[in-house]
Enzyme design. Structure first.
Site, PDB file in Angstrom:
ATOM      1  N   ASP A 114       0.866  -1.166   0.000  1.00  0.00           N
ATOM      2  CA  ASP A 114       0.000   0.000   0.000  1.00  0.00           C
ATOM      3  C   ASP A 114       0.908   1.223   0.000  1.00  0.00           C
ATOM      4  O   ASP A 114       2.087   1.116   0.339  1.00  0.00           O
ATOM      5  CB  ASP A 114      -0.881  -0.057   1.257  1.00  0.00           C
ATOM      6  CG  ASP A 114      -1.682   1.207   1.447  1.00  0.00           C
ATOM      7  OD1 ASP A 114      -2.244   1.705   0.456  1.00  0.00           O
ATOM      8  OD2 ASP A 114      -1.723   1.701   2.600  1.00  0.00           O
ATOM      9  N   ASP A 163      -0.020   5.078   0.957  1.00  0.00           N
ATOM     10  CA  ASP A 163      -0.169   6.031   2.064  1.00  0.00           C
ATOM     11  C   ASP A 163      -0.204   5.306   3.405  1.00  0.00           C
ATOM     12  O   ASP A 163      -1.012   4.402   3.618  1.00  0.00           O
ATOM     13  CB  ASP A 163      -1.446   6.867   1.884  1.00  0.00           C
ATOM     14  CG  ASP A 163      -1.397   7.709   0.611  1.00  0.00           C
ATOM     15  OD1 ASP A 163      -0.280   8.024   0.144  1.00  0.00           O
ATOM     16  OD2 ASP A 163      -2.472   8.036   0.068  1.00  0.00           O
ATOM     17  N   THR A 211      -2.662   1.320  -4.619  1.00  0.00           N
ATOM     18  CA  THR A 211      -3.096   2.443  -3.802  1.00  0.00           C
ATOM     19  C   THR A 211      -4.465   2.992  -4.219  1.00  0.00           C
ATOM     20  O   THR A 211      -4.689   3.277  -5.398  1.00  0.00           O
ATOM     21  CB  THR A 211      -2.014   3.567  -3.825  1.00  0.00           C
ATOM     22  OG1 THR A 211      -2.471   4.706  -3.102  1.00  0.00           O
ATOM     23  CG2 THR A 211      -1.635   3.972  -5.240  1.00  0.00           C
ATOM     24  N   ASN A 212      -5.389   3.084  -3.263  1.00  0.00           N
ATOM     25  CA  ASN A 212      -6.672   3.757  -3.516  1.00  0.00           C
ATOM     26  C   ASN A 212      -6.413   5.246  -3.652  1.00  0.00           C
ATOM     27  O   ASN A 212      -5.750   5.832  -2.789  1.00  0.00           O
ATOM     28  CB  ASN A 212      -7.645   3.549  -2.341  1.00  0.00           C
ATOM     29  CG  ASN A 212      -8.303   2.175  -2.364  1.00  0.00           C
ATOM     30  OD1 ASN A 212      -8.177   1.430  -3.331  1.00  0.00           O
ATOM     31  ND2 ASN A 212      -9.019   1.863  -1.288  1.00  0.00           N
ATOM     32  N   GLN A 213      -6.898   5.855  -4.725  1.00  0.00           N
ATOM     33  CA  GLN A 213      -6.690   7.298  -4.921  1.00  0.00           C
ATOM     34  C   GLN A 213      -8.033   7.962  -5.205  1.00  0.00           C
ATOM     35  O   GLN A 213      -8.255   8.541  -6.281  1.00  0.00           O
ATOM     36  CB  GLN A 213      -5.679   7.535  -6.052  1.00  0.00           C
ATOM     37  CG  GLN A 213      -4.256   7.118  -5.698  1.00  0.00           C
ATOM     38  CD  GLN A 213      -3.663   7.935  -4.558  1.00  0.00           C
ATOM     39  OE1 GLN A 213      -3.881   9.143  -4.467  1.00  0.00           O
ATOM     40  NE2 GLN A 213      -2.934   7.293  -3.647  1.00  0.00           N
ATOM     41  N   CYS A 261      -6.419   3.304  -7.873  1.00  0.00           N
ATOM     42  CA  CYS A 261      -7.856   3.231  -8.130  1.00  0.00           C
ATOM     43  C   CYS A 261      -8.493   4.588  -7.844  1.00  0.00           C
ATOM     44  O   CYS A 261      -8.557   5.016  -6.694  1.00  0.00           O
ATOM     45  CB  CYS A 261      -8.510   2.158  -7.254  1.00  0.00           C
ATOM     46  SG  CYS A 261     -10.320   2.188  -7.431  1.00  0.00           S
ATOM     47  N   HIS A 281     -16.426  -0.390  -6.754  1.00  0.00           N
ATOM     48  CA  HIS A 281     -15.559  -0.721  -7.901  1.00  0.00           C
ATOM     49  C   HIS A 281     -14.641  -1.898  -7.553  1.00  0.00           C
ATOM     50  O   HIS A 281     -14.076  -1.935  -6.451  1.00  0.00           O
ATOM     51  CB  HIS A 281     -14.733   0.490  -8.318  1.00  0.00           C
ATOM     52  CG  HIS A 281     -14.123   0.314  -9.679  1.00  0.00           C
ATOM     53  ND1 HIS A 281     -12.962  -0.397  -9.901  1.00  0.00           N
ATOM     54  CD2 HIS A 281     -14.552   0.724 -10.902  1.00  0.00           C
ATOM     55  CE1 HIS A 281     -12.692  -0.404 -11.197  1.00  0.00           C
ATOM     56  NE2 HIS A 281     -13.641   0.272 -11.826  1.00  0.00           N
ATOM     57  N   ARG A 312     -11.236  -0.972  -6.107  1.00  0.00           N
ATOM     58  CA  ARG A 312     -11.067  -0.219  -4.853  1.00  0.00           C
ATOM     59  C   ARG A 312     -10.950  -1.179  -3.673  1.00  0.00           C
ATOM     60  O   ARG A 312     -11.839  -1.977  -3.396  1.00  0.00           O
ATOM     61  CB  ARG A 312     -12.250   0.746  -4.654  1.00  0.00           C
ATOM     62  CG  ARG A 312     -12.121   1.562  -3.365  1.00  0.00           C
ATOM     63  CD  ARG A 312     -13.090   2.719  -3.285  1.00  0.00           C
ATOM     64  NE  ARG A 312     -13.100   3.284  -1.926  1.00  0.00           N
ATOM     65  CZ  ARG A 312     -12.176   4.114  -1.454  1.00  0.00           C
ATOM     66  NH1 ARG A 312     -11.181   4.512  -2.222  1.00  0.00           N
ATOM     67  NH2 ARG A 312     -12.229   4.552  -0.214  1.00  0.00           N
ATOM     68  N   ASP A 330      -1.514  -0.687   5.877  1.00  0.00           N
ATOM     69  CA  ASP A 330      -1.691  -0.121   7.216  1.00  0.00           C
ATOM     70  C   ASP A 330      -3.160  -0.099   7.629  1.00  0.00           C
ATOM     71  O   ASP A 330      -3.485   0.427   8.683  1.00  0.00           O
ATOM     72  CB  ASP A 330      -1.095   1.295   7.307  1.00  0.00           C
ATOM     73  CG  ASP A 330      -1.875   2.310   6.486  1.00  0.00           C
ATOM     74  OD1 ASP A 330      -2.364   1.931   5.391  1.00  0.00           O
ATOM     75  OD2 ASP A 330      -2.007   3.465   6.937  1.00  0.00           O
TER      76      ASP A 330
HETATM   77 MG   LIG Z   1      -2.774   3.177   3.626  1.00  0.00          MG
END
Ligand SMILES: [Mg+2]
Length: 413
Positions: free
Chosen positions: A241, A243, A283-285, A322, A338, A341, A367
């Site tokens: 991941d 962030d 990473t989810n964005q 994503c 989605h 995600r 995290d």
């Molecule tokens: Mg994170």
């Protein structure tokens, strides 16, 4: 010093030792699988290490190299082909491309593969040297001529000599400063005419690596390439991941000014690179879907992260993101659930299709519980990062999935 982004590949050699199979095809273009040239593998390696400007120095049968590669993209890298007007040797071929060279660049032989962390070779470029050679240890140096390493410095080159003795040899990959052109006169060989003098002047460094090496110069080694390269390219991946794992999560981080690396993050990536893992960020964005920043801003941040990693001898092979979110303000990114995600596994599954990942030994570090759920859905073990030291967490994860650094060494020996 800025991160080295240019890689120059020597593809002009004649495959005389290969006989008839290389009569009509430049050696690096010989196939190792249907539709896959040896050079394709090499370019894929350079591109995944973050070299974005690739120059091929063609000569013998160079029209085929131009036709196949000039203007082509390989991942984030673009490829240009330069053809020498007449056989000039490796030094002359480089001289012929002098107007295109960056202050620092990687130079690699197009007919051999050395499976090492190329970022470890291209970090810490400094005015104290003109070149740094990747070296490998062999049991019998008599075929190659040996190199004497004195700390980081190469103190001498020894010619091929009769009688077997173990030692270090030139593996055909170099980090070079453009000032090497000052030492090149007329047609010449960099290896035999330029490097020994640079070593005498104290301007050459060497670094030992222990990776897999293959030179396709003989019919037997070319056959081995077809079998061994696909096997070697299958390797475990570390899914990370972003962030809260690589960088501090301040919420929708999207510019380099807000980038703060997590403790041990660069070290963790470098060790994974050293040990041959694919490092894939998922990473989810949602910030993109919410219109807080766009994909170009995110890509710029990722390039900045790659520069920081390069300075630490590390790289990420690919970033998957994503932009979708149930409450996205940009309609095309609005989606109730989605598949990409997290906690859904879409990004991981896509990465597993894109890369020859060995599932055995692969894992994810995140995290948030949603990261671990995504890993579980993809059938991979997931580990929670407590924020203390990512290198420690990754080491523990590797031990837990049975691919500790020690067990990898055992496999290699
Ligand atoms: Mg994170």
């Amino acid at each position: 010093v800025e991160a080295v982004r240019q890689a120059v590949v020597l593809v002009g050699g004649r495959g005389t030792r290969l006989g008839a199979i290389a009569a009509d095809t430049p050696k690096p273009l010989l196939p190792i699988a249907p539709g896959v040239a040896f050079l394709d593998v090499l370019l894929g390696e350079l591109a995944r290490h973050g070299f974005t400007d690739i120059i091929l120095l063609a000569g013998h049968l160079g029209d085929q190299v131009s036709a196949r590669y000039h203007g082509r993209a390989v991942r984030e890298a673009s490829v240009r082909v330069v053809r020498e007007p007449a056989p000039l040797g490796t030094g002359g071929a480089l001289w012929n491309a002098r107007a295109m060279l960056d202050p620092w660049f990687l130079l690699a032989n197009g007919d051999s593969l050395f499976d090492v962390n190329l970022r470890a070779l291209s970090m810490d470029a400094s005015p104290e040297f003109v070149g740094r050679l990747a070296l490998r240890a062999v049991a019998d140096t008599s075929r190659y001529g040996s190199v004497t390493l004195d700390g980081a410095k190469i103190s001498a080159f020894r010619e091929k000599a009769a009688g077997a003795s173990s030692g270090l040899v030139n593996a055909g990959i170099y980090l070079l400063n453009r000032s090497i052109l000052d030492f090149i006169a007329a047609p010449c060989s960099i290896e035999t005419d330029v490097f020994p003098g640079l070593a005498d002047a104290g301007l050459l460094q060497g670094r030992r690596f222990d990776g897999y090496f293959l030179d396709i110069g003989l019919p037997d080694t070319l056959r081995r390439a077809a079998v061994e390269i696909p096997q070697r390219s299958r390797r475990p991946a570390a899914f990370l991941d972003r962030d809260g794992v690589l960088n501090r999560d301040f919420g929708h981080v999207h510019d380099a000014g807000k980038l703060v690396w997590m403790p041990g993050a660069k070290e963790a990536v470098r060790r994974l690179n050293d040990d041959g893992y694919y490092v894939l960020v998922v990473t989810n964005q949602a910030g993109i879907g919410k219109g807080l920043y766009d994909a170009e801003a995110m890509n710029a941040l990722h390039r900045h992260m790659q520069d920081d990693l390069a300075a630490a001898g590390a790289h990420v092979d690919a970033f998957y993101h994503c932009p979708f979110h149930p409450e996205a303000t940009i309609e095309v990114f609005r989606h109730p659930d989605h598949p990409d995600r997290k906690p859904n596994a879409g990004m991981i599954l896509r990465a597993l299709r894109d890369w020859p990942v060995e599932r055995e030994g692969s894992f994810l570090v995140g995290d948030q519980p949603t990261d671990l759920q995504a890993a579980r859905s993809a059938g991979l073990p997931g580990f929670l990062f407590d924020g203390v030291d990512l290198a420690d967490t990754v080491t523990a994860a590797r031990r837990s999935v049975g691919r500790s650094p020690a067990s990898i060494e055992e496999m290699a020996s």
